[in-house]
Design a protein around this motif. Structure first.
Motif, PDB file in Angstrom:
ATOM      1  N   ASP A 162     -82.711 -22.895  14.892  1.00  0.00           N
ATOM      2  CA  ASP A 162     -83.348 -22.205  16.017  1.00  0.00           C
ATOM      3  C   ASP A 162     -83.149 -20.694  15.910  1.00  0.00           C
ATOM      4  O   ASP A 162     -82.176 -20.215  15.312  1.00  0.00           O
ATOM      5  CB  ASP A 162     -82.757 -22.676  17.348  1.00  0.00           C
ATOM      6  CG  ASP A 162     -83.070 -24.129  17.653  1.00  0.00           C
ATOM      7  OD1 ASP A 162     -84.067 -24.647  17.106  1.00  0.00           O
ATOM      8  OD2 ASP A 162     -82.318 -24.747  18.431  1.00  0.00           O
ATOM      9  N   VAL A 166     -92.148 -21.561  23.209  1.00  0.00           N
ATOM     10  CA  VAL A 166     -91.471 -22.235  22.093  1.00  0.00           C
ATOM     11  C   VAL A 166     -92.491 -22.594  21.022  1.00  0.00           C
ATOM     12  O   VAL A 166     -93.500 -23.253  21.302  1.00  0.00           O
ATOM     13  CB  VAL A 166     -90.739 -23.507  22.578  1.00  0.00           C
ATOM     14  CG1 VAL A 166     -89.974 -24.141  21.426  1.00  0.00           C
ATOM     15  CG2 VAL A 166     -89.788 -23.173  23.726  1.00  0.00           C
ATOM     16  N   ARG A 198     -86.925 -24.243  15.859  1.00  0.00           N
ATOM     17  CA  ARG A 198     -87.703 -23.659  16.945  1.00  0.00           C
ATOM     18  C   ARG A 198     -87.570 -22.140  16.935  1.00  0.00           C
ATOM     19  O   ARG A 198     -86.480 -21.603  16.708  1.00  0.00           O
ATOM     20  CB  ARG A 198     -87.220 -24.177  18.300  1.00  0.00           C
ATOM     21  CG  ARG A 198     -87.418 -25.666  18.521  1.00  0.00           C
ATOM     22  CD  ARG A 198     -86.804 -26.105  19.846  1.00  0.00           C
ATOM     23  NE  ARG A 198     -85.360 -25.866  19.854  1.00  0.00           N
ATOM     24  CZ  ARG A 198     -84.594 -25.959  20.940  1.00  0.00           C
ATOM     25  NH1 ARG A 198     -85.137 -26.256  22.112  1.00  0.00           N
ATOM     26  NH2 ARG A 198     -83.284 -25.757  20.863  1.00  0.00           N
ATOM     27  N   VAL A 228     -84.171 -16.936  18.462  1.00  0.00           N
ATOM     28  CA  VAL A 228     -84.701 -16.473  19.738  1.00  0.00           C
ATOM     29  C   VAL A 228     -85.114 -15.011  19.614  1.00  0.00           C
ATOM     30  O   VAL A 228     -84.375 -14.189  19.070  1.00  0.00           O
ATOM     31  CB  VAL A 228     -83.676 -16.671  20.881  1.00  0.00           C
ATOM     32  CG1 VAL A 228     -82.374 -15.942  20.590  1.00  0.00           C
ATOM     33  CG2 VAL A 228     -84.245 -16.217  22.212  1.00  0.00           C
ATOM     34  N   LYS A 234     -81.275 -24.489  29.448  1.00  0.00           N
ATOM     35  CA  LYS A 234     -82.357 -25.463  29.235  1.00  0.00           C
ATOM     36  C   LYS A 234     -82.722 -25.594  27.761  1.00  0.00           C
ATOM     37  O   LYS A 234     -82.979 -26.702  27.264  1.00  0.00           O
ATOM     38  CB  LYS A 234     -83.598 -25.042  30.027  1.00  0.00           C
ATOM     39  CG  LYS A 234     -83.554 -25.301  31.513  1.00  0.00           C
ATOM     40  CD  LYS A 234     -84.912 -24.994  32.131  1.00  0.00           C
ATOM     41  CE  LYS A 234     -84.966 -25.404  33.595  1.00  0.00           C
ATOM     42  NZ  LYS A 234     -86.316 -25.220  34.174  1.00  0.00           N
ATOM     43  N   LEU A 235     -82.758 -24.482  27.065  1.00  0.00           N
ATOM     44  CA  LEU A 235     -83.218 -24.490  25.685  1.00  0.00           C
ATOM     45  C   LEU A 235     -82.216 -25.120  24.729  1.00  0.00           C
ATOM     46  O   LEU A 235     -82.604 -25.719  23.728  1.00  0.00           O
ATOM     47  CB  LEU A 235     -83.529 -23.059  25.237  1.00  0.00           C
ATOM     48  CG  LEU A 235     -84.776 -22.427  25.853  1.00  0.00           C
ATOM     49  CD1 LEU A 235     -84.782 -20.927  25.623  1.00  0.00           C
ATOM     50  CD2 LEU A 235     -86.037 -23.069  25.280  1.00  0.00           C
ATOM     51  N   ALA A 258     -90.360 -18.554  28.779  1.00  0.00           N
ATOM     52  CA  ALA A 258     -90.109 -18.664  27.341  1.00  0.00           C
ATOM     53  C   ALA A 258     -91.253 -19.431  26.702  1.00  0.00           C
ATOM     54  O   ALA A 258     -91.811 -20.362  27.304  1.00  0.00           O
ATOM     55  CB  ALA A 258     -88.779 -19.369  27.071  1.00  0.00           C
ATOM     56  N   VAL A 306     -88.105 -19.240  19.660  1.00  0.00           N
ATOM     57  CA  VAL A 306     -88.289 -19.108  21.103  1.00  0.00           C
ATOM     58  C   VAL A 306     -88.479 -17.635  21.446  1.00  0.00           C
ATOM     59  O   VAL A 306     -87.668 -16.781  21.060  1.00  0.00           O
ATOM     60  CB  VAL A 306     -87.075 -19.665  21.871  1.00  0.00           C
ATOM     61  CG1 VAL A 306     -87.257 -19.486  23.372  1.00  0.00           C
ATOM     62  CG2 VAL A 306     -86.867 -21.135  21.526  1.00  0.00           C
ATOM     63  N   LEU A 352     -80.193 -23.808  22.438  1.00  0.00           N
ATOM     64  CA  LEU A 352     -80.435 -23.309  21.091  1.00  0.00           C
ATOM     65  C   LEU A 352     -79.224 -23.569  20.197  1.00  0.00           C
ATOM     66  O   LEU A 352     -78.080 -23.423  20.632  1.00  0.00           O
ATOM     67  CB  LEU A 352     -80.733 -21.812  21.142  1.00  0.00           C
ATOM     68  CG  LEU A 352     -81.996 -21.419  21.923  1.00  0.00           C
ATOM     69  CD1 LEU A 352     -82.014 -19.926  22.198  1.00  0.00           C
ATOM     70  CD2 LEU A 352     -83.239 -21.849  21.171  1.00  0.00           C
ATOM     71  N   ALA A 389     -89.890 -29.423  23.382  1.00  0.00           N
ATOM     72  CA  ALA A 389     -89.228 -28.120  23.286  1.00  0.00           C
ATOM     73  C   ALA A 389     -87.770 -28.203  23.696  1.00  0.00           C
ATOM     74  O   ALA A 389     -86.932 -27.444  23.214  1.00  0.00           O
ATOM     75  CB  ALA A 389     -89.962 -27.103  24.165  1.00  0.00           C
ATOM     76  N   LEU A 390     -87.446 -29.127  24.598  1.00  0.00           N
ATOM     77  CA  LEU A 390     -86.090 -29.252  25.112  1.00  0.00           C
ATOM     78  C   LEU A 390     -85.285 -30.352  24.428  1.00  0.00           C
ATOM     79  O   LEU A 390     -84.102 -30.516  24.705  1.00  0.00           O
ATOM     80  CB  LEU A 390     -86.131 -29.546  26.616  1.00  0.00           C
ATOM     81  CG  LEU A 390     -86.735 -28.455  27.492  1.00  0.00           C
ATOM     82  CD1 LEU A 390     -86.833 -28.942  28.928  1.00  0.00           C
ATOM     83  CD2 LEU A 390     -85.907 -27.197  27.419  1.00  0.00           C
TER      84      LEU A 390
END
Length: 310
Positions: free
Chosen positions: A63, A242, A34, A65, A54-55, A240, A36, A57, A27-28
């Motif tokens: 990606d 993912v 992705r 969110v 962390k993500l 979160a 999220v 994006l 995920a990272l």
């Protein structure tokens, strides 16, 4: 033999843990396409900034969110959090669903625009009054255009802030259930209380529902539903989820900004935790809150929480 059984269980647990770590690493790791989902933020700006860091994006990687609602209210920085959410959606791709607190804020704007006296308007508690005074017309219109529920057919997922009633088409779901339902009572009717059976137990798919709102139950994992409000504003964590992989990422709260218990003194909580004041206290409440808002961010964080903004 008991020792062999214990060793087998330990090996299985280690294997499961390694598998979970692989999913989190994936995920990272910058994998593509992705989606999220982020649970209730409630003005916890530091924790949200850490989660987005962390993500990592990226629009070019496909990606997106989805914020599950209640990004405002209760926590220390609702206005800044709202603007970070809006900016993230614009720069990446994604959506903000209306939670019960965003719905309350919009109700306040409706009453204001209809000419209702300020002291008689609803939806001003838990920090909404101050954010209502700060938002621009462009931001208000953007908030008004946000959906209450989001089907994502290509993933077999429905995202919603609170809940869905089984057997009822999305177009006929009641707005109050989408924003506030937590449970089903003994008659099977929707309830906003968390003391009954979670509505998610009755959801039989085939779409998987990802939802927030129910901080008391924290992380909920059912066959056809996953709840990711893990009570960040109450000292839990911001979560979160993912997809693909259904990996879960958590950022622990810096502190408990609010208490879910009514008997905890407000002196130990953030001012945004206070519900709407009585009419006779409204003017003083707004004056004190406006004075607090004018503090520099670093002064607010040091004076109230002893944490730094990211």
């Amino acid at each position: 033999h008991p020792s062999c059984a214990r060793r087998a269980r330990a090996l299985l647990a280690a294997r499961v843990e390694r598998g979970a770590s692989v999913w989190v690493a994936a995920a990272l790791s910058g994998s593509h396409n992705r989606t999220v989902f982020i649970g209730d933020v409630h003005g916890c700006l530091h924790e949200l900034s850490q989660m987005l860091g962390k993500l990592q994006l990226r629009r070019r990687r496909g990606d997106r969110v989805i914020f599950l609602g209640d990004v405002i209210a209760k926590g220390p920085f609702p206005l800044e959090t709202f603007r970070l959410v809006k900016k993230t959606i614009a720069s990446i791709s994604g959506e903000l669903l209306l939670g019960n607190h965003e719905a309350s804020l919009l109700r306040y704007f409706d009453q204001r625009d209809a000419g209702l006296p300020a002291a008689n308007r609803h939806g001003v508690g838990e920090g909404n009054l101050a954010i209502a005074e700060a938002l621009s017309q462009i931001e208000i219109q953007w908030l008004r255009s946000r959906p209450r529920v989001l089907p994502i057919p290509e993933l077999g997922i429905i995202a919603v802030h609170a809940g869905l009633r089984a057997g009822i088409p999305l177009a006929k779901q009641r707005p109050q259930d989408l924003a506030a339902m937590r449970s089903l009572d003994d008659t099977g009717a929707p309830s906003s209380r968390a003391g009954n059976t979670s509505w998610a137990l009755s959801w039989r798919g085939p779409q998987h529902v990802i939802f927030g709102h129910d901080a008391k139950r924290r992380l909920q994992r059912y066959e056809f539903a996953t709840g990711i409000d893990t009570g960040c504003v109450y000292g839990g964590s911001l979560t979160a989820l993912v997809v693909p992989g259904y990996a879960l990422l958590h950022v622990p709260a810096k502190r408990a900004y609010c208490s879910p218990h009514a008997n905890v003194s407000m002196k130990l909580q953030h001012p945004n935790c206070a519900r709407a004041p009585k009419r006779r206290k409204m003017l003083g409440f707004m004056a004190n809150y406006t004075r607090w808002l004018r503090l520099k961010p670093e002064n607010k964080s040091i004076a109230l929480f002893n944490v730094r903004l990211p």
